[in-house]
Motif scaffolding. Structure first.
Motif, PDB file in Angstrom:
ATOM      1  N   LEU A 366       0.820  -1.219   0.000  1.00  5.57           N
ATOM      2  CA  LEU A 366       0.000   0.000   0.000  1.00  5.57           C
ATOM      3  C   LEU A 366       0.851   1.265   0.000  1.00  5.57           C
ATOM      4  CD1 LEU A 366      -2.784  -1.077   2.526  1.00  5.57           C
ATOM      5  CD2 LEU A 366      -2.881  -1.069   0.022  1.00  5.57           C
ATOM      6  N   GLY A 367       2.159   1.098   0.033  1.00  3.48           N
ATOM      7  CA  GLY A 367       3.044   2.256  -0.097  1.00  3.48           C
ATOM      8  C   GLY A 367       3.611   2.781   1.209  1.00  3.48           C
TER       9      GLY A 367
ATOM     10  N   SER B  46      -2.321 -11.129 -13.128  1.00  4.63           N
ATOM     11  CA  SER B  46      -2.017 -10.500 -11.835  1.00  4.63           C
ATOM     12  C   SER B  46      -0.575 -10.011 -11.798  1.00  4.63           C
ATOM     13  CB  SER B  46      -2.262 -11.494 -10.694  1.00  4.63           C
ATOM     14  OG  SER B  46      -3.634 -11.833 -10.648  1.00  4.63           O
ATOM     15  N   THR B  47       0.305 -10.786 -12.431  1.00  5.51           N
ATOM     16  CA  THR B  47       1.718 -10.364 -12.446  1.00  5.51           C
ATOM     17  C   THR B  47       1.844  -9.024 -13.166  1.00  5.51           C
ATOM     18  OG1 THR B  47       2.419 -12.670 -12.440  1.00  5.51           O
ATOM     19  CG2 THR B  47       4.043 -11.045 -13.147  1.00  5.51           C
ATOM     20  N   PHE B  50       0.417  -6.275 -10.826  1.00  4.52           N
ATOM     21  CA  PHE B  50       1.331  -5.906  -9.736  1.00  4.52           C
ATOM     22  C   PHE B  50       2.616  -5.270 -10.270  1.00  4.52           C
ATOM     23  CE2 PHE B  50      -1.123  -9.270  -7.379  1.00  4.52           C
ATOM     24  CZ  PHE B  50      -1.797  -8.374  -6.568  1.00  4.52           C
ATOM     25  N   LEU B  55       5.391  -3.619  -7.903  1.00  5.41           N
ATOM     26  CA  LEU B  55       5.574  -4.600  -6.820  1.00  5.41           C
ATOM     27  C   LEU B  55       6.293  -5.870  -7.278  1.00  5.41           C
ATOM     28  CD1 LEU B  55       2.091  -4.351  -5.051  1.00  5.41           C
ATOM     29  CD2 LEU B  55       4.308  -3.772  -4.064  1.00  5.41           C
ATOM     30  N   ALA B  79       7.580   3.325  -3.411  1.00  4.65           N
ATOM     31  CA  ALA B  79       6.561   3.139  -2.365  1.00  4.65           C
ATOM     32  C   ALA B  79       5.772   4.422  -2.157  1.00  4.65           C
ATOM     33  CB  ALA B  79       7.230   2.702  -1.066  1.00  4.65           C
ATOM     34  N   ALA B  80       6.487   5.536  -2.126  1.00  2.00           N
ATOM     35  CA  ALA B  80       5.816   6.829  -1.920  1.00  2.00           C
ATOM     36  C   ALA B  80       4.864   7.132  -3.080  1.00  2.00           C
ATOM     37  CB  ALA B  80       6.860   7.932  -1.781  1.00  2.00           C
ATOM     38  N   ARG B  82       3.357   4.914  -4.937  1.00  4.44           N
ATOM     39  CA  ARG B  82       2.210   4.019  -4.778  1.00  4.44           C
ATOM     40  C   ARG B  82       1.234   4.590  -3.742  1.00  4.44           C
ATOM     41  NH1 ARG B  82       5.342  -0.393  -4.960  1.00  4.44           N
ATOM     42  NH2 ARG B  82       5.478  -0.563  -2.713  1.00  4.44           N
ATOM     43  N   ALA B  83       1.812   5.066  -2.651  1.00  2.00           N
ATOM     44  CA  ALA B  83       0.977   5.609  -1.578  1.00  2.00           C
ATOM     45  C   ALA B  83       0.177   6.816  -2.054  1.00  2.00           C
ATOM     46  CB  ALA B  83       1.846   5.981  -0.383  1.00  2.00           C
ATOM     47  N   LEU B  88      -5.010   0.004  -4.437  1.00  2.00           N
ATOM     48  CA  LEU B  88      -4.923  -1.426  -4.753  1.00  2.00           C
ATOM     49  C   LEU B  88      -6.076  -2.188  -4.110  1.00  2.00           C
ATOM     50  CD1 LEU B  88      -1.105  -2.212  -4.310  1.00  2.00           C
ATOM     51  CD2 LEU B  88      -2.452  -2.663  -6.363  1.00  2.00           C
ATOM     52  N   PHE B  90      -7.323  -6.226  -3.684  1.00  2.00           N
ATOM     53  CA  PHE B  90      -6.831  -7.588  -3.904  1.00  2.00           C
ATOM     54  C   PHE B  90      -7.996  -8.566  -3.996  1.00  2.00           C
ATOM     55  CE2 PHE B  90      -3.679  -5.156  -1.638  1.00  2.00           C
ATOM     56  CZ  PHE B  90      -2.519  -5.394  -2.353  1.00  2.00           C
ATOM     57  N   ASP B  92      -8.520 -11.426  -2.432  1.00  2.00           N
ATOM     58  CA  ASP B  92      -9.104 -11.935  -1.179  1.00  2.00           C
ATOM     59  C   ASP B  92      -9.121 -10.837  -0.100  1.00  2.00           C
ATOM     60  OD1 ASP B  92      -6.422 -11.887  -1.012  1.00  2.00           O
ATOM     61  OD2 ASP B  92      -6.157 -13.865  -0.142  1.00  2.00           O
ATOM     62  N   MET B  94      -7.694  -8.874   1.669  1.00  2.00           N
ATOM     63  CA  MET B  94      -6.459  -8.447   2.349  1.00  2.00           C
ATOM     64  C   MET B  94      -6.722  -7.319   3.341  1.00  2.00           C
ATOM     65  SD  MET B  94      -3.561  -9.898   1.452  1.00  2.00           S
ATOM     66  CE  MET B  94      -2.880 -10.929   0.179  1.00  2.00           C
ATOM     67  N   LEU B  95      -7.634  -7.559   4.250  1.00  4.64           N
ATOM     68  CA  LEU B  95      -7.887  -6.555   5.288  1.00  4.64           C
ATOM     69  C   LEU B  95      -6.992  -6.816   6.493  1.00  4.64           C
ATOM     70  CD1 LEU B  95     -11.793  -6.378   5.196  1.00  4.64           C
ATOM     71  CD2 LEU B  95     -10.142  -4.948   3.987  1.00  4.64           C
ATOM     72  N   ILE B 107      -6.067   3.212   6.711  1.00  5.90           N
ATOM     73  CA  ILE B 107      -4.799   2.612   7.143  1.00  5.90           C
ATOM     74  C   ILE B 107      -3.611   3.529   6.829  1.00  5.90           C
ATOM     75  CG2 ILE B 107      -4.389   1.339   4.985  1.00  5.90           C
ATOM     76  CD1 ILE B 107      -3.693   0.045   8.525  1.00  5.90           C
ATOM     77  N   ARG B 155     -10.561   1.478   1.365  1.00  6.28           N
ATOM     78  CA  ARG B 155      -9.148   1.667   1.721  1.00  6.28           C
ATOM     79  C   ARG B 155      -8.340   2.112   0.495  1.00  6.28           C
ATOM     80  NH1 ARG B 155      -6.364  -3.670   3.444  1.00  6.28           N
ATOM     81  NH2 ARG B 155      -6.397  -4.012   1.188  1.00  6.28           N
TER      82      ARG B 155
END
Lengths: 456, 232
Positions: A366-367, B46-47, B50, B55, B79-80, B82-83, B88, B90, B92, B94-95, B107, B155
């Motif tokens: 999520l970054g 999916s690859t 991502f 990722l 990462a920054a 992405r944020a 994203l 998923f 399933d 992914m909580l 989050i 989220r």
């Protein structure tokens, strides 16, 4: 720099040492947590994994408690035994083992010792530098309480003031109970010959003593003892009582118990003793009128084949020195065991971190910055380690307190149970090492492949 | 839909053994556009998704989001990015099972600057309410699959990213719930009408979902079947 350090008061040195141990942890926390708010997530993770986290915390607490308890107990033992010997400035005995005689005189441990004669006692008692000379007599008991014969003067000296209850013995058949002795004032008892399971309770059947007073707490094994005039000890063994009988020629022996008892009850108590009627004493406690006089007396009364004078405090110091060496060896063992504990902690942290590896991977997907992930893992570990350290400190103190109570009850030596800087430093040092170690699984979590973890 | 959001050039993802997992010579996406990625299981959908989020380790080529090449960025900047720019979702859900729905939706508040946290929490709450989850906050483990997936959508959108990447978002849902979720995913996509629109890339086997995409690319063994679909 060293001069400055040694010039500081001990309390300041300890406080600075603590700051030096805690400081890096605070800096680390600041670096990791600055600008983030991981509290809600960490709190929720702690609650979710409360059972494994709780068990891990208890293991850490146990490891810390063992270290804290050992240090606190060792210090308490030293302080307690030293305090117990405070009232015994110099002890004069026949030549032999100072340790054995110190254990006998101060800690009332049974021993067979040669006796000093009346002339020796008189010479010591009449020395102008001596302010107190008290003969001791051991070997009898009543139940679990050892019976000690001495003078009223020494009982007052050991009590550091008046008795806690009742009055001082004033007759041969009277006794003063130690503060924790089981007999109440007014109780009558017949002493047994010997101490412990092998004591003969019928050997002195003709003697009946009455408790007339109770000493205050002295923090020594004397607190559990029954103290009687030394004349009474001699008399129950059929010996002269240290004083010449009125109208009786020197050397005349008495075979009639009834007449002897009557004469005994009339005889004076305490000093001066008549050397000719002095049956002997295994130890004489001496107090001098100054430090220089104490050293001079110790020197004067340390004579080959005749007498041995020693300071119980110095003998204890030698024992502590020996214990110090042992402590150094134990410290090394403790250090190795702590290293093993640290490795265990590290393994435990890896296992715990593994429990929420997926959450960490999700955060990264999520970054979340790497530092945030580090902060979450480290905070989780820090809470567990911090709680473990605090619980360990409390548990170690509680264990030390309980052990001190048990040992005090068994030995009569009042053992203090306190938390000192050493224990606080130990825990802070442990926390420092463990919290630095906690970075390892945190960094390990960052090295995990995100996608593989998400798909696992 | 003029602004080019994504430009992929020469993207190649290989396994550790060197096998090609995904090979996309060219792919683009405009702002507000909804792109579907279809294909058989193991085709590399999916690859690819991502990889577009930065990722997948070992991805080669260029993945330029609004002109910024994700693969050229160091991990920290990626990462920054992405944020800030990517939401994203998923397959399933992914909580964070230990957090309630509002905390899951917000989050990012844990690592966002203090000044942004309140707004992020408010937006998470608004989205949960908009997705029909108002008052269902206490325990995400007790939510249905559809509700959990909507928490995941909230989220993904709470920080208002310009692009949403969703991996099989309707896979575990019944038809009605899937239909409702599809609507949620497509909200704020579409032609630019003067407002900032969101682009959407969805990996799915669901024909109903794919039918509502502006464009669908199909993969087979990591390669696009019809390269003509690659251009926006």
């Amino acid at each position: 720099m060293m001069d400055l350090w040694y010039g500081l008061p001990a309390g300041a040195q300890d406080a600075l040492m603590l700051a030096a141990l805690i400081g890096p942890v605070l800096v680390l926390a600041l670096v990791l947590l600055r600008g983030f708010a991981p509290g809600a997530l960490v709190g929720a993770m702690l609650w979710r994994f409360r059972w494994p986290a709780g068990i891990f915390t208890l293991v850490v607490a146990l490891a810390v408690a063992v270290g804290v308890g050992l240090i606190a107990q060792e210090r308490g033992l030293r302080q307690g035994t030293a305090r117990a010997a405070d009232g015994f400035d110099i002890v004069v005995t026949a030549p032999g083992s100072e340790v054995t005689m110190m254990l006998a005189a101060v800690y009332l441990q049974p021993t067979d010792a040669p006796l000093l004669d009346g002339a020796t006692f008189a010479a010591i008692a009449q020395d102008p530098r001596v302010t107190l000379a008290a003969p001791l007599a051991f070997g009898d008991s009543y139940g679990a309480a050892p019976l000690v014969g001495t003078t009223a003067e020494f009982v007052s000296h050991l009590s550091s003031g008046p008795l806690a209850e009742g009055r001082m013995f004033a007759a041969h058949a009277e006794a003063v109970a130690g503060a924790h002795a089981a007999l109440p004032i007014g109780a009558q008892f017949t002493p047994a010959h010997g101490i412990g399971a092998g004591a003969d309770s019928h050997a002195h059947a003709h003697a009946e003593l009455t408790v007339v007073g109770r000493m205050p707490v002295t923090g020594t094994p004397w607190d559990t003892a029954l103290i009687v005039p030394i004349e009474a000890v001699w008399e129950v063994h059929g010996l002269a009582n240290g004083h010449a009988p009125d109208g009786e020629a020197e050397g005349e022996e008495t075979h009639d118990h009834e007449h002897a008892d009557h004469r005994h009850s009339q005889a004076p108590l305490g000093r001066p003793f008549d050397p000719a009627y002095f049956p002997g004493t295994p130890a004489i406690v001496v107090k001098a009128d100054g430090l220089a006089a104490s050293y001079a007396l110790r020197s004067d009364w340390t004579r080959d084949q005749q007498t041995m004078a020693f300071f119980p405090g110095a003998v204890l110091a030698q024992l502590y020195g020996l214990m110090g060496n042992l402590r150094a060896a134990m410290s090394l063992i403790a250090l190795l065991s702590q290293a093993l504990v640290a490795v265990s902690v590290l393994v435990g942290l890896f296992i715990l971190t593994g429990l929420f590896a997926r959450q960490l991977a999700l955060l990264r997907a999520l970054g979340a910055p790497a530092r945030y992930v580090l902060a979450v893992v480290w905070s989780f570990c820090a809470v567990l380690l911090g709680c473990g350290a605090i619980l360990g400190l409390a548990g170690g103190f509680a264990a030390s307190w309980a052990l001190a109570r048990i040992l005090s009850a068994r030995t009569g030596v009042a053992l203090p149970a306190t938390l000192g800087w050493a224990e606080v430093h130990l825990v802070a040092g442990f926390a420092l090492v463990a919290l630095i170690f906690a970075l390892v699984p945190a960094i390990g979590a960052l090295r995990q492949p995100v996608l593989a973890r998400l798909r696992s | 839909m003029d602004e080019l959001m994504l430009q992929v050039r020469g993207l190649c993802v290989r396994s550790e053994q060197g096998r090609v997992l995904v090979e996309v010579p060219r792919l683009s996406l405009r702002r507000g556009e909804a792109l579907g990625i279809a294909g058989a299981s193991g085709a590399g959908k999916s690859t690819l998704l991502f990889a577009l989020a930065g990722l997948v380790p070992g991805a080669r080529g260029q993945i330029c989001w609004q002109g910024q090449d994700l693969l050229a960025m160091p991990a920290r900047r990626r990462a920054a990015f992405r944020a800030d720019h990517i939401g994203l979702v998923f397959q399933d859900h992914m909580l964070f099972e230990e957090l309630d729905a509002p905390a899951n939706a917000a989050i990012q508040a844990g690592f966002r600057p203090r000044a942004e946290r309140a707004a992020l929490r408010a937006e998470g709450g608004r989205l949960l309410a908009a997705l029909g989850l108002a008052g269902k906050g206490a325990d995400v483990a007790r939510l249905s699959g559809g509700e959990r997936q909507r928490v995941a959508v909230a989220r993904a959108l709470a920080h208002r990213p310009p692009v949403l990447l969703a991996d099989e978002p309707t896979a575990s849902l019944d038809a009605a719930t899937a239909e409702a979720l599809t609507g949620d995913l497509l909200a704020d996509t579409g032609p630019d009408r003067g407002r900032a629109r969101r682009s959407l890339i969805v990996v799915s086997h669901d024909p109903a979902l794919l039918a509502r995409m502006d464009r669908v690319i199909r993969l087979d063994h990591g390669r696009m079947i019809d390269p003509a679909e690659a251009a926006a």
